[in-house]
Design an enzyme around this catalytic site. Structure first.
Site, PDB file in Angstrom:
ATOM      1  N   GLU A 190      24.736 -40.118  82.742  1.00  0.00           N
ATOM      2  CA  GLU A 190      24.431 -39.967  84.047  1.00  0.00           C
ATOM      3  C   GLU A 190      22.904 -40.925  84.598  1.00  0.00           C
ATOM      4  OE1 GLU A 190      25.553 -35.787  85.803  1.00  0.00           O
ATOM      5  OE2 GLU A 190      24.404 -35.768  83.720  1.00  0.00           O
ATOM      6  N   TYR A 209      11.222 -37.245 111.693  1.00  0.00           N
ATOM      7  CA  TYR A 209      12.369 -37.023 110.640  1.00  0.00           C
ATOM      8  C   TYR A 209      12.488 -38.443 109.901  1.00  0.00           C
ATOM      9  CZ  TYR A 209      14.693 -39.089 114.792  1.00  0.00           C
ATOM     10  OH  TYR A 209      14.918 -39.814 115.927  1.00  0.00           O
ATOM     11  N   LEU A 267      19.277 -30.411  89.787  1.00  0.00           N
ATOM     12  CA  LEU A 267      19.309 -30.747  91.122  1.00  0.00           C
ATOM     13  C   LEU A 267      18.504 -29.379  91.435  1.00  0.00           C
ATOM     14  CD1 LEU A 267      23.006 -31.280  92.007  1.00  0.00           C
ATOM     15  CD2 LEU A 267      21.248 -32.946  91.500  1.00  0.00           C
ATOM     16  N   GLU A 268      18.104 -28.427  90.655  1.00  0.00           N
ATOM     17  CA  GLU A 268      17.056 -27.372  91.198  1.00  0.00           C
ATOM     18  C   GLU A 268      15.658 -28.213  91.259  1.00  0.00           C
ATOM     19  OE1 GLU A 268      20.472 -25.147  89.177  1.00  0.00           O
ATOM     20  OE2 GLU A 268      19.557 -27.105  89.136  1.00  0.00           O
ATOM     21  N   LYS A 302      25.923 -33.554  94.377  1.00  0.00           N
ATOM     22  CA  LYS A 302      26.469 -34.516  93.670  1.00  0.00           C
ATOM     23  C   LYS A 302      27.991 -34.637  93.706  1.00  0.00           C
ATOM     24  CE  LYS A 302      25.091 -35.235  89.312  1.00  0.00           C
ATOM     25  NZ  LYS A 302      24.869 -35.130  87.750  1.00  0.00           N
TER      26      LYS A 302
END
Length: 118
Positions: free
Chosen positions: A21, A53, A71-72, A98
């Site tokens: 990955e 933004y 991802l956390e 993902k």
């Protein structure tokens, strides 16, 4: 109180626990929602009276570019920066997805969502 949303930010990144990955990468989707007092901006029509933004999008892109196993961790970094760099933000919620994850199954996406307040 008001809400600003950045929906469906598309990013190519290299997160994941598997070595492959980190080499091949994957497509990701990020949704960011921030709460702030937008009263002044609604009257003044001035950028300095709101949450920019463009700055939020920059935070997302920069943090997604830093490889993480989980991802956390990516979510937490995005939240930390949004609250640290944009003083008007009182609360933020981010979801990182993902797309087409490399798991044994037909799954469109896996997502992690975190929220943080001042």
């Amino acid at each position: 109180m008001g809400i600003i949303r950045l929906n469906n930010i598309k990013v190519y990144a290299y997160h994941g626990c598997m070595r492959e990955e980190g080499m091949i990468g994957s497509d990701y989707r990020v949704d960011l929602k921030v709460w702030a007092d937008l009263t002044e901006a609604s009257v003044s029509d001035q950028l300095e009276d709101t949450v920019d933004y463009v700055h939020l999008n920059k935070i997302v892109k920069e943090e997604m570019a830093i490889r993480s196993k989980l991802l956390e961790e990516v979510c937490q970094r995005i939240l930390n920066r949004a609250l640290d760099e944009l003083s008007m933000v009182t609360k933020a919620k981010v979801e990182v997805s993902k797309l087409n994850p490399p798991i044994n199954g037909d799954v469109h996406a896996v997502s992690v969502e975190l929220t943080k307040k001042r």
